[in-house]
Design an enzyme around this catalytic site. Structure first.
Site: not given
Ligand code: DQA
Length: 139
Positions: A6-7, A14, A19, A71, A74, A95, A97, A104
């Site tokens: 998501p997002n 964003r 990011y 990735n 959240a 995983e 990110h 954080r």
């Molecule tokens: C993320 C880190 C997560 O905590 C966050 O919710 C994201 C992006 C990252 O790529 O840094 O949506 O996965």
């Protein structure tokens, strides 16, 4: 398979201070280019929906994927369903990110994805995907 949660479709605009300014399309182009170099076929996807990510993890197994870069956004920190899918598929999941969630807010410190993943690459911005792809190629 390179799966994004998501997002992440909003990357570029964003919270760029966290990011970076690369869009997801930029990241996809870089991953595809490096995939070509490494001889890996790339299936690159994004969804804002938890169950869709679960379905894609199942599909990775059905299609015989060598590895999944995930990735989960959240959902990393909330989704037992995604952890169960990772455990169910017997395909190595790395995983990924952009940021380093452990530096954080405390609610980002726990990773369900990390409980099933074979490795993690984080905190390198868009470069995290390319480092993870190299790790996938070496599996
Ligand atoms: C993320 C880190 C997560 O905590 C966050 O919710 C994201 C992006 C990252 O790529 O840094 O949506 O996965």
């Amino acid at each position: 398979f390179v799966l994004n949660g998501p997002n992440l479709n909003l990357l570029g605009t964003r919270e760029p201070e966290i990011y970076g300014t690369d869009t997801l399309a930029d990241i996809e182009a870089n991953v595809r280019a490096q995939g070509k170099t490494l001889g890996l076929a790339i299936e690159f996807r994004q969804s804002n929906h938890e169950g869709v990510l679960v379905d894609w993890l199942h599909e990775a197994r059905a299609k015989g994927a060598k590895a999944v870069l995930l990735n989960a956004g959240a959902y990393t920190h909330t989704s037992i369903a995604i952890l169960d899918a990772i455990k169910a598929i017997a395909v190595p999941v790395i995983e990924v990110h952009l940021s380093d969630p452990e530096t954080r807010e405390p609610f980002r410190h726990h990773s369900y994805v990390g409980m099933g993943a074979v490795d993690v690459v984080k905190g390198l911005g868009a470069e995290s995907y390319l480092v993870a792809l190299e790790k996938a190629a070496a599996l």
